[in-house]
Design an enzyme around this catalytic site. Structure first.
Site, mmCIF file in Angstrom:
data_model
loop_
_atom_site.group_PDB
_atom_site.id
_atom_site.type_symbol
_atom_site.label_atom_id
_atom_site.label_comp_id
_atom_site.label_asym_id
_atom_site.label_seq_id
_atom_site.Cartn_x
_atom_site.Cartn_y
_atom_site.Cartn_z
ATOM 1 N N UNK A 89 4.725 0.469 0.457
ATOM 2 C CA UNK A 89 4.190 -0.373 -0.612
ATOM 3 C C UNK A 89 5.266 -1.151 -1.364
ATOM 4 C CG ASP A 116 -3.473 -1.377 0.711
ATOM 5 O OD1 ASP A 116 -2.418 -1.952 0.396
ATOM 6 O OD2 ASP A 116 -4.250 -0.859 -0.106
#
Length: 335
Positions: free
Chosen positions: A7, A55
């Site tokens: 991330u 994602d």
């Protein structure tokens, strides 16, 4: 192969706002209950909440199977962060370098699918491209009742913030990439380094569905909703995601405790990460729950009884401000 991992490869939130500004209007989102700015989009159809999120990120570990599990944990988390525990399926996105052996790519997919199965869902399709570096993630769809939806916008003055995983996996995984020539710079015994790595993998592959189900279990026992707002802590760090909650709830949030994986503050200082200022990037981080103060002890007890981490990390201290900050004497709690 890549310089930003997990991330940490997310576009900074301020740049993201500028990117979409003027592209998507409020009128475009008139049929969405929740649109831009939350963990997932929500559309209500025939009384059912349909939750959509996507994602995709770069590798954070060398092991392809673990990478698949971590990607699945991270991709599904945004649905759970919206208060919805049922995922009907995921479309996997896979980027494969031409030189990457097919068995390695299959291991990533297997890790993703195994995690999905453990959480009562499955891969139902996807898209694969050739790419200079590996990418994996997914578009995830959840379904549930409209009244179960939790957003970042519900925080109330006096609420307590509970976090369900310790922080620090950016720095922990950076440790795993230190080459032999620089090992002398790491003043942490090998046994402690092993703990840091194993604990981090455990956290990044632990589904936030577990915490959500125990939250719902407690609400059923009490006969009352006890969570006012919720998000998960990922690429913007606990302070960044608290700031989103503060802005959308129009409140002031004070973070008084940063629970971190043991040894990661030292590593963050060495690697230049912003962990101890609340801005360290997390991959597949925990839920951040804004709960009514009279229920915080019961919620913490419920989590701990079921082997879920539960840290009281802050509170809502004022209305009408829209800002999150660290306490002057913020506690760094090593786990």
């Amino acid at each position: 192969m890549v310089t930003l991992h997990g991330u940490a490869c997310k576009l900074p939130d301020t740049e993201l706002e500028n990117l979409v500004k003027g592209i998507i209007s409020e009128d475009d989102l008139k049929h969405a209950k929740v649109g831009l700015g939350d963990d997932a989009a929500v559309v209500i159809k025939n009384g059912m909440a349909i939750v959509k999120t996507i994602d995709v990120f770069t590798p954070i570990v060398d092991d392809p199977y673990l990478q698949g599990r971590i990607a699945a944990c991270n991709s599904t988390s945004d649905v759970y962060a919206m208060g919805i525990s049922e995922i009907i399926g995921g479309l996997v996105f896979l980027g494969i370098p031409p030189e990457l052996p097919v068995p390695v790519a299959k291991k990533m997919l297997q890790g993703f699918q195994d995690f999905c199965r453990e959480n009562d869902t499955t891969i139902i399709g996807g898209h694969t491209i050739l790419n200079p570096w590996p990418l994996i993630g997914g578009s995830i769809t959840g379904v549930g009742k409209e009244e179960d939806i939790l957003t970042k916008a519900g925080c109330k003055n006096g609420d307590v913030l509970i976090l369900t995983k310790p922080l620090g996996n950016q720095s922990a995984m950076a440790l795993s990439r230190v080459t032999e020539e620089f090992e002398d710079l790491i003043d942490i015994p090998k046994e402690e380094q092993k703990y840091i790595f194993e604990k981090t993998i455990e956290l990044m592959t632990t589904s936030n569905r577990i915490a959500l189900l125990h939250l719902r279990e407690l609400e059923n026992e009490l006969g009352e909703k006890i969570a006012n707002a919720m998000t998960d802590v990922t690429g913007f760090g606990i302070l960044g995601h608290s700031q989103e909650m503060a802005e959308q709830s129009d409140v002031e949030i004070e973070i008084s405790c940063l629970p971190v994986i043991k040894g990661t503050p030292e590593l963050a200082s060495l690697f230049g990460h912003a962990l101890c200022s609340g801005k360290g990037a997390e991959t597949a981080g925990g839920l951040l729950i804004s709960t009514k103060p009279e229920y915080k002890d019961k919620l913490i007890q419920k989590f701990k009884e079921n082997n879920v981490y539960a840290f009281e990390v802050g509170k809502i201290v004022n209305n009408g401000v829209g800002i999150a900050k660290l306490s002057e004497n913020v506690e760094i709690l090593e786990i």
